[in-house]
Design a protein around this motif. Structure first.
Motif, PDB file in Angstrom:
ATOM      1  N   ALA A   2       0.833  -1.205   0.000  1.00 40.85           N
ATOM      2  CA  ALA A   2       0.000   0.000   0.000  1.00 40.85           C
ATOM      3  C   ALA A   2       0.866   1.253   0.000  1.00 40.85           C
ATOM      4  O   ALA A   2       0.576   2.215  -0.714  1.00 40.85           O
ATOM      5  N   VAL A   3       1.927   1.244   0.775  1.00 36.35           N
ATOM      6  CA  VAL A   3       2.823   2.411   0.806  1.00 36.35           C
ATOM      7  C   VAL A   3       3.527   2.550  -0.539  1.00 36.35           C
ATOM      8  O   VAL A   3       3.736   3.658  -1.031  1.00 36.35           O
ATOM      9  N   GLY A   4       3.871   1.438  -1.158  1.00 35.92           N
ATOM     10  CA  GLY A   4       4.468   1.483  -2.487  1.00 35.92           C
ATOM     11  C   GLY A   4       3.533   2.112  -3.497  1.00 35.92           C
ATOM     12  O   GLY A   4       3.946   2.928  -4.336  1.00 35.92           O
ATOM     13  N   LEU A   5       2.248   1.776  -3.433  1.00 36.72           N
ATOM     14  CA  LEU A   5       1.261   2.385  -4.327  1.00 36.72           C
ATOM     15  C   LEU A   5       1.055   3.862  -3.997  1.00 36.72           C
ATOM     16  O   LEU A   5       0.873   4.684  -4.905  1.00 36.72           O
ATOM     17  N   LEU A   6       1.085   4.196  -2.714  1.00 37.38           N
ATOM     18  CA  LEU A   6       0.997   5.600  -2.297  1.00 37.38           C
ATOM     19  C   LEU A   6       2.144   6.396  -2.908  1.00 37.38           C
ATOM     20  O   LEU A   6       1.946   7.474  -3.463  1.00 37.38           O
ATOM     21  N   GLY A  11       4.298  10.121  -7.147  1.00 32.87           N
ATOM     22  CA  GLY A  11       5.450  10.311  -8.026  1.00 32.87           C
ATOM     23  C   GLY A  11       6.783  10.293  -7.301  1.00 32.87           C
ATOM     24  O   GLY A  11       7.756  10.909  -7.741  1.00 32.87           O
ATOM     25  N   MET A  12       6.859   9.562  -6.217  1.00 35.50           N
ATOM     26  CA  MET A  12       8.067   9.559  -5.388  1.00 35.50           C
ATOM     27  C   MET A  12       9.205   8.722  -5.981  1.00 35.50           C
ATOM     28  O   MET A  12      10.345   8.865  -5.558  1.00 35.50           O
ATOM     29  N   TYR A  13       8.890   7.867  -6.936  1.00 39.21           N
ATOM     30  CA  TYR A  13       9.932   6.972  -7.453  1.00 39.21           C
ATOM     31  C   TYR A  13      10.932   7.677  -8.359  1.00 39.21           C
ATOM     32  O   TYR A  13      11.903   7.074  -8.792  1.00 39.21           O
ATOM     33  N   SER A  14      10.729   8.953  -8.605  1.00 35.98           N
ATOM     34  CA  SER A  14      11.720   9.725  -9.347  1.00 35.98           C
ATOM     35  C   SER A  14      12.786  10.293  -8.406  1.00 35.98           C
ATOM     36  O   SER A  14      13.761  10.881  -8.862  1.00 35.98           O
ATOM     37  N   GLN A  15      12.592  10.099  -7.103  1.00 40.99           N
ATOM     38  CA  GLN A  15      13.532  10.593  -6.094  1.00 40.99           C
ATOM     39  C   GLN A  15      14.684   9.604  -5.926  1.00 40.99           C
ATOM     40  O   GLN A  15      14.573   8.434  -6.287  1.00 40.99           O
ATOM     41  N   PRO A  16      15.788  10.069  -5.336  1.00 38.22           N
ATOM     42  CA  PRO A  16      16.896   9.151  -5.049  1.00 38.22           C
ATOM     43  C   PRO A  16      16.443   8.013  -4.131  1.00 38.22           C
ATOM     44  O   PRO A  16      15.562   8.191  -3.290  1.00 38.22           O
ATOM     45  N   ILE A  17      17.073   6.874  -4.270  1.00 35.89           N
ATOM     46  CA  ILE A  17      16.678   5.664  -3.544  1.00 35.89           C
ATOM     47  C   ILE A  17      16.736   5.860  -2.031  1.00 35.89           C
ATOM     48  O   ILE A  17      15.900   5.341  -1.300  1.00 35.89           O
ATOM     49  N   ILE A  22      13.947   6.304   3.239  1.00 36.62           N
ATOM     50  CA  ILE A  22      13.579   7.120   4.396  1.00 36.62           C
ATOM     51  C   ILE A  22      12.073   7.341   4.408  1.00 36.62           C
ATOM     52  O   ILE A  22      11.428   7.267   5.463  1.00 36.62           O
ATOM     53  N   GLY A  23      11.501   7.590   3.242  1.00 32.31           N
ATOM     54  CA  GLY A  23      10.060   7.788   3.135  1.00 32.31           C
ATOM     55  C   GLY A  23       9.275   6.563   3.579  1.00 32.31           C
ATOM     56  O   GLY A  23       8.288   6.679   4.304  1.00 32.31           O
ATOM     57  N   PHE A  24       9.706   5.369   3.148  1.00 27.76           N
ATOM     58  CA  PHE A  24       9.040   4.137   3.573  1.00 27.76           C
ATOM     59  C   PHE A  24       9.098   3.996   5.089  1.00 27.76           C
ATOM     60  O   PHE A  24       8.095   3.688   5.736  1.00 27.76           O
ATOM     61  N   PHE A  25      10.269   4.215   5.656  1.00 28.51           N
ATOM     62  CA  PHE A  25      10.437   4.113   7.109  1.00 28.51           C
ATOM     63  C   PHE A  25       9.518   5.113   7.817  1.00 28.51           C
ATOM     64  O   PHE A  25       8.831   4.772   8.778  1.00 28.51           O
ATOM     65  N   PHE A  26       9.507   6.358   7.340  1.00 28.11           N
ATOM     66  CA  PHE A  26       8.681   7.401   7.952  1.00 28.11           C
ATOM     67  C   PHE A  26       7.197   7.078   7.848  1.00 28.11           C
ATOM     68  O   PHE A  26       6.456   7.179   8.833  1.00 28.11           O
ATOM     69  N   VAL A  27       6.723   6.710   6.665  1.00 30.74           N
ATOM     70  CA  VAL A  27       5.288   6.466   6.467  1.00 30.74           C
ATOM     71  C   VAL A  27       4.828   5.252   7.273  1.00 30.74           C
ATOM     72  O   VAL A  27       3.809   5.321   7.983  1.00 30.74           O
ATOM     73  N   ILE A  28       5.552   4.161   7.220  1.00 33.08           N
ATOM     74  CA  ILE A  28       5.151   2.966   7.963  1.00 33.08           C
ATOM     75  C   ILE A  28       5.222   3.234   9.465  1.00 33.08           C
ATOM     76  O   ILE A  28       4.324   2.842  10.222  1.00 33.08           O
ATOM     77  N   GLY A  29       6.263   3.932   9.912  1.00 33.36           N
ATOM     78  CA  GLY A  29       6.370   4.289  11.326  1.00 33.36           C
ATOM     79  C   GLY A  29       5.240   5.205  11.765  1.00 33.36           C
ATOM     80  O   GLY A  29       4.673   5.042  12.854  1.00 33.36           O
ATOM     81  N   SER A  30       4.883   6.171  10.924  1.00 33.42           N
ATOM     82  CA  SER A  30       3.794   7.097  11.256  1.00 33.42           C
ATOM     83  C   SER A  30       2.450   6.384  11.298  1.00 33.42           C
ATOM     84  O   SER A  30       1.620   6.660  12.178  1.00 33.42           O
TER      85      SER A  30
END
Length: 179
Positions: A2-6, A11-17, A22-30
């Motif tokens: 779900a976070v991957g689809l979010l 359009g986050m996949y154009s960002q550096p890995i 960090i985004g995955f960690f932040f979103v899942i933690g939040s």
């Protein structure tokens, strides 16, 4: 997934890995922090409503970043939910599905705003969740408790159990971090 689809929607996949990680960690933690905080009547619905109303105000008056109708619909849903939940004897509860869904919605709009503005200060809208969950993890670590096991040692839980004024506590938690 779900976070991957979010992230795909934003359009986050154009960002550096490393930013994606960090985004995955932040979103899942939040999402987990918001779910953890859903323990007394009104706290999740009240804070969620105030957060979405704040995001609506930002969208309408400061920085347009999304279709306001989406925020309005989410706010109406929370008003209805709070009518049945924000009371001493709640008639319905969010449960894991409700609190995780609300977290997902709030984070979607929050990330959309941050991507539009480039301003990470908007993360402060989640300050209550970060402070309560972060301090709980620190204190449980100091007491050498397993932070992955269920517990009832959040600060709001201590206050609710000691003072027995759940509705007032929910009001304070909802409004205090906005003043």
């Amino acid at each position: 997934m779900a976070v991957g689809l979010l992230f795909n929607q934003l359009g986050m996949y154009s960002q550096p890995i490393y930013l994606i990680a960090i985004g995955f960690f932040f979103v899942i933690g939040s999402i987990n922090a918001i779910n953890f905080m859903d323990g007394i009547n009104g706290i999740t619905g009240g804070f969620g409503l105030l957060t979405l109303l704040t995001l609506y105000y930002i969208n309408s008056c400061l920085v347009p970043y999304t279709d306001a109708n989406y925020l309005i619909v989410a706010c109406i849903a929370l008003v209805v939910f709070n009518f049945f939940n924000f009371r001493a004897k709640a008639k319905c509860f969010a449960g894991d599905v409700g609190s995780v869904s609300l977290a997902f919605i709030m984070l979607f709009f929050l990330l959309q705003l941050i991507i539009t503005t480039g301003n990470l200060n908007y993360l402060l809208l989640l300050l209550m969740y970060g402070l309560d969950t972060g301090t709980t993890i620190v204190f449980r670590t100091i007491r050498q408790e397993n932070v992955l096991k269920a517990h009832r040692s959040h600060f709001y839980q201590f206050l609710a159990n000691e003072k027995k004024h759940h509705i007032w506590l929910s009001l304070v938690y909802t409004s205090w971090f906005r003043v």
